[in-house]
Every structure is written in structure tokens, then in C-alpha cells.
Design an enzyme around this catalytic site. Structure first.
Site, PDB file in Angstrom:
ATOM      1  N   GLY A  43       0.950  -1.307  -0.008  1.00 25.52           N
ATOM      2  CA  GLY A  43       0.239   0.108   0.023  1.00 25.52           C
ATOM      3  C   GLY A  43       0.960   1.262   0.082  1.00 25.52           C
ATOM      4  N   ASP A 102      -4.900   1.698  10.932  1.00 19.98           N
ATOM      5  CA  ASP A 102      -6.362   1.369  11.220  1.00 19.98           C
ATOM      6  C   ASP A 102      -6.561   1.098  12.782  1.00 19.98           C
ATOM      7  OD1 ASP A 102      -9.128   1.055  10.997  1.00 19.98           O
ATOM      8  OD2 ASP A 102      -8.805  -0.486   9.657  1.00 19.98           O
TER       9      ASP A 102
END
Ligand code: 5GP
Ligand code: MG
Length: 180
Positions: A43, A102
Site C-alpha cells: 500500500g 487503522d
């Protein structure tokens, strides 16, 4: 897979502005030193490339690849190291480069693992800090953009390996992911 519905959330201009700001801060704080960026694949691919180009501080780059078991959109807390650093980090000034924090499980596992290798310093730089679902007490030292909740794609972030190539960041409609 069918196309999912998504709305523009962070434009490429906004992303570039935040990266310039982050690079400026890092340049200031690491003046006269050399850093090692530890990029978390996949990512962080685009973020790492753009951060690297924005930095004036001499920077080496290495990569790790982590995977956390679980659904596409929710971390399980079990983190697997699939690909490890080639560079010894002992006595180096290291900055972890993450796309998004997250639950924090991924970052915590990586942070603790790197810390055991005795870097001179270890900091965390994340493009996106997603606050609502944090489960471990870990804070990034450098944060590009904070958001509350929602599943995003683009600028390196995928949904089922798609959409990494988008230059902007989009919010995916909740009913199209397996989010509760
Ligand atoms: P954590 O361990 O902090 O729960 O999860 C971090 C990893 O989950 C990130 O590096 C990223 O790969 C993935 N992730 C978390 N939130 C999102 C999101 O909104 N969109 C995408 N595409 N990946 C996410
Ligand atoms: Mg991912």
C-alpha cells in the site's frame, strides 16, 4: 468483481501538499543525518516514492511486506511477515512509511520487531491516520491526513488488489465492502 461505487475524498493536490509538509518536517528534524525509510508493501508504494522525492535529507529505502489475516476490510490482529528487510538497521535513523493506520496491529507488530534490532531512532510516518477503529495505543509521529472511519482506495491502497493505480483517494460505499 463488479465495479464498486466510490466518491473522491482526498485529491492528488491535497496528497501532494501534505507530503510536501511531511517532508519539510522530516528535513528539519533530521538535518545533518541520513535516514532509512522502511516502506510497508504494498500500500505504501506510491506514498514512499513521492515522499522520497520530496525529501532533501539523504534517504535509503528498504521494504517489508506484512499481511494480517482477516476480511478484506478488517484486521484480525494476527500479523504475518512475508518479506523482511535486507538492510541492517542497528544504529540507523529509521522511519517506517505506512499508507494507513487503522486498528494499529500491523504497525505495532512492525514497530516492536524493528525496535529489537536497536535502531538509533525509530519513527512512524503514515499518509492516513484512521482514528475510529484503533485498538492498540500506537501513534504515528508524522501524519499526512487524519480521518475518522470508512474504507478508502487509490494512491496505493487497494480493494481486492484493485484501484492502487488511482492518483486520488476515494471513499468506497460501505455496503460494497464487508464492513459492518
Ligand atoms: P491495521 O493493522 O492498522 O488495522 O491495518 C493496516 C493495514 O490495513 C494497512 O496498511 C492497509 O493495508 C489496510 N487498511 C486499513 N484500512 C484500510 C482502508 O481504508 N483501505 C485500504 N485499502 N486498506 C486499508
Ligand atoms: Mg492492504
Amino acid at each position: 468483481m463488479t465495479e464498486v461505487h466510490m466518491d473522491l475524498l482526498f485529491s492528488r493536490e491535497r496528497i501532494a501538499t501534505e507530503i510536501a509538509r511531511l517532508a519539510g518536517r522530516i528535513d528539519e528534524e533530521y538535518a545533518g543525518r541520513e535516514i532509512l525509510l522502511v516502506s510497508v508493501l504494498k500500500g505504501s508504494l506510491l506514498f514512499t516514492a513521492d515522499l522520497l522525492r520530496a525529501l532533501k535529507t539523504p534517504a535509503a529505502v528498504d521494504f517489508v511486506r506484512l499481511a494480517s489475516y482477516g476480511s478484506d476490510t478488517q484486521s484480525s490482529g494476527i500479523v504475518e511477515f512475508r518479506y523482511n528487510l535486507e538492510t541492517p538497521i542497528r544504529n540507523r535513523d529509521v522511519i517506517i512509511v505506512e499508507d494507513i493506520v487503522d486498528s494499529g496491529y500491523t504497525l505495532e507488530a512492525l514497530y516492536n520487531k524493528l525496535l529489537m534490532q536497536e535502531p538509533r531512532s525509530l519513527k512512524i510516518c503514515t499518509l492516513i491516520d484512521k482514528r475510529a477503529r484503533r485498538e492498540v495505543a500506537i501513534e504515528a509521529d508524522y501524519v499526512g491526513i487524519s480521518m475518522e472511519d470508512g474504507f478508502i482506495v487509490g494512491y496505493g491502497l487497494d480493494f481486492d488488489e484493485k484501484y492502487r493505480q488511482l492518483a486520488d483517494i476515494y471513499l468506497v460505499k460501505p455496503e460494497e465492502t464487508s464492513l459492518p
